[in-house]
Enzyme design. Structure first.
Site, PDB file in Angstrom:
ATOM      1  N   TYR A  40       0.831  -1.206   0.000  1.00 37.14           N
ATOM      2  CA  TYR A  40       0.000   0.000   0.000  1.00 37.14           C
ATOM      3  C   TYR A  40       0.863   1.253   0.000  1.00 37.14           C
ATOM      4  CZ  TYR A  40      -4.290  -2.525   1.294  1.00 37.14           C
ATOM      5  OH  TYR A  40      -5.387  -3.335   1.311  1.00 37.14           O
ATOM      6  N   TYR A  50      -1.093  -9.955   0.549  1.00 38.24           N
ATOM      7  CA  TYR A  50       0.001  -9.474   1.401  1.00 38.24           C
ATOM      8  C   TYR A  50      -0.087 -10.136   2.776  1.00 38.24           C
ATOM      9  CZ  TYR A  50      -3.622  -6.136   3.031  1.00 38.24           C
ATOM     10  OH  TYR A  50      -4.767  -5.563   3.504  1.00 38.24           O
ATOM     11  N   ARG A  87      -3.493 -11.982   3.506  1.00 36.27           N
ATOM     12  CA  ARG A  87      -4.779 -11.523   2.980  1.00 36.27           C
ATOM     13  C   ARG A  87      -4.924 -11.980   1.527  1.00 36.27           C
ATOM     14  NH1 ARG A  87      -8.032  -7.915   4.422  1.00 36.27           N
ATOM     15  NH2 ARG A  87      -9.398  -9.615   3.881  1.00 36.27           N
ATOM     16  N   HIS A 101      -7.658  -8.226  -2.549  1.00 38.80           N
ATOM     17  CA  HIS A 101      -8.956  -7.594  -2.263  1.00 38.80           C
ATOM     18  C   HIS A 101      -8.907  -6.115  -2.573  1.00 38.80           C
ATOM     19  CE1 HIS A 101      -6.527  -7.045   1.367  1.00 38.80           C
ATOM     20  NE2 HIS A 101      -7.181  -5.913   1.524  1.00 38.80           N
ATOM     21  N   HIS A 112     -10.856  -2.636  -1.091  1.00 35.08           N
ATOM     22  CA  HIS A 112     -11.739  -2.081  -0.062  1.00 35.08           C
ATOM     23  C   HIS A 112     -12.759  -1.152  -0.711  1.00 35.08           C
ATOM     24  CE1 HIS A 112      -9.113  -3.237   3.418  1.00 35.08           C
ATOM     25  NE2 HIS A 112      -8.164  -3.164   2.507  1.00 35.08           N
TER      26      HIS A 112
HETATM   27 FE   FE2 Z   1      -6.330  -4.332   2.670  1.00 36.06          FE
END
Ligand code: FE2
Lengths: 209, 237
Positions: B103, B142, B152, B155, B157
């Site tokens: 991110y 990640y 995870r 995905h 959000h």
């Molecule tokens: Fe996330």
């Protein structure tokens, strides 16, 4: 067999996660991408009403303030009118420039959140009972699976608070005060302090709205 | 015009020990049930004039000297309510990791690299049919600290408003065929298998642009409003 009810089902909520800032307040994530950003300042110079600041923290069950929470507020204007077509109250008028909504994150260092807005007026409640001035809060964060809804009321509205139909629904009287923000008049603009306790002693009343 | 009561059997509880962070961040008292008043049935309204022309194009909205690395995808679908009616002109916001699972965020220290051409966020307003779409690259999975070896699934959000504050929703979209979905504690805080499946977007070949971009379809359902003839009065005057 009977006919089937063809309602759809609400999409399941998921946590906003630790990086919610990227999507909703990118400046706090550390970069600049949109021309127009949503902020914690709700009122401009044309907005009617008393300028106020709301400040507080969101505290977990160990007493630790969250540094990664995101909060949104939704409120009526100084006349108690919402800027929305379903508000058909006859009294007061809408402030075109005042949406009545803002968002912010708790600070990565101080854990404090802050909104700059105006104090809302009385809003007509269900069955004609007036609701004391209040602001709706919605809180999401890593570890919060579904957004938490609560309300902030104003300590200087004692009489209206005592008659408020929502506060009066709270069976344990001691819990009502978790929704009432104290007013500090020591600065040039009044500051209301509203800490949200997620769990344990003094746990804030959250609503299933 | 109040909303149907939220069906909590389809929603995660606050306290879900498989997702460790939820333990200290969940209320111990019951939520207090509140019938909708004007404060809950109304909500903020947004306009197209508040959005920029590239806000729904994550391939271009942060590009500095080229396109971001990764699989080019469209995500599109409709925002509906429980009455199966479109939710028009509502704000949909989305954010995600880059193709490597990193991110663009001060607090993300994962060793996968930042992509200089990828911001990872965007937004759109639904049209009169509740339809939205955006272009992006497919995010990577990640690792995260839950168990020492938790990952995870890929995905995106999503944040959605609806027309009343009681409809406010944040969720995550997953991708068809991802083997990490069944392992993920955050997915499995949802107590209902069908509700989990509704978060998984299928590949949509018909929506794809041949030789260019593959599409995934993701519909979102918000709470519906009651519309019975004999309505309780929400306002007194
Ligand atoms: Fe996330």
């Amino acid at each position: 067999m009977v006919q089937s009810l063809d309602y759809l089902k609400e999409t399941a909520s998921q946590t906003a996660g630790p990086y919610v800032h990227i999507g909703l307040i990118p400046s706090q994530a550390g970069f600049d991408i949109f021309e127009n950003n949503f902020t914690n300042v709700l009122a401009d110079e044309n907005t009617r009403g008393e300028r106020i600041i709301i400040e507080g923290r969101v505290i977990d069950g160990t007493g630790t303030p969250l540094r990664d929470a995101l909060l949104e507020i939704w409120q009526a204007n100084a006349d108690g009118r919402y800027n929305h077509q379903l508000d058909r109250q006859k009294s007061g008028k809408v402030d075109e420039g005042f949406r009545g909504w803002g968002r912010t994150g708790t600070d990565f260092d101080t854990a404090v959140y802050r909104f700059e807005t105006i104090k809302p007026g009385v809003v007509s409640g269900r069955n004609g009972k007036d609701m004391a001035p209040h602001i709706n809060f919605w809180i999401v964060a890593r570890g919060i699976n579904i957004g938490l809804n609560t309300r902030m009321y104003f300590a200087d509205e004692q009489e209206a608070n005592a008659a408020d139909p929502v506060l009066n629904l709270i069976e344990q009287k001691t819990r009502r005060k978790t929704l009432i923000a104290d007013r500090d008049d020591s600065g040039s603009i009044p500051v209301y302090r509203f800490d949200i306790i997620l769990q344990g002693d003094g746990e804030t009343v959250f609503f299933d709205i | 015009m109040e909303f149907y009561q939220r069906d909590r059997t389809l929603q995660p509880a606050g306290y879900t020990p498989i997702y460790k962070t939820s333990v200290a961040r969940s209320p111990r008292q019951s939520l207090m049930s509140l019938q909708g008043s004007l404060s809950e049935i109304t909500g903020p309204v947004f306009g197209q004039n508040e959005l920029g022309p590239l806000d729904n194009d994550l391939i271009r909205n942060y590009a500095k000297d080229g396109d971001p690395i990764g699989e080019r995808i469209f995500v599109h679908g409709r925002v509906l309510d429980e009455n199966n009616r479109p939710v028009p002109n509502t704000l949909v916001e989305f954010w995600q990791a880059n193709a490597g699972g990193r991110y663009r965020h001060k607090k993300d220290t994962y060793l996968a690299p930042i992509d200089p051409n990828f911001g990872g966020c965007g937004r759109a307003l639904t049209d009169e049919n509740g339809y939205y779409f955006f272009r992006t690259i497919k995010p990577g999975p990640y690792p995260w600290r839950n168990y020492v070896n938790s990952w995870r699934p890929a995905h995106i959000h999503f944040s959605v408003f609806g027309s009343g504050f009681a409809q406010r929703l944040i969720t995550q979209m997953y991708f068809e065929g991802d083997p990490l979905i069944k392992e993920c504690p955050i997915v499995h805080v949802i107590p209902d298998e069908d509700a989990i499946n509704r978060l998984i977007a299928p590949i949509d070949l018909k929506g794809s642009v041949p030789l260019d971009t593959i599409a995934y379809k993701f519909d979102i359902v918000l709470r519906g409003r009651r519309s019975t003839l004999f309505e309780n009065r929400l306002e007194g005057n």
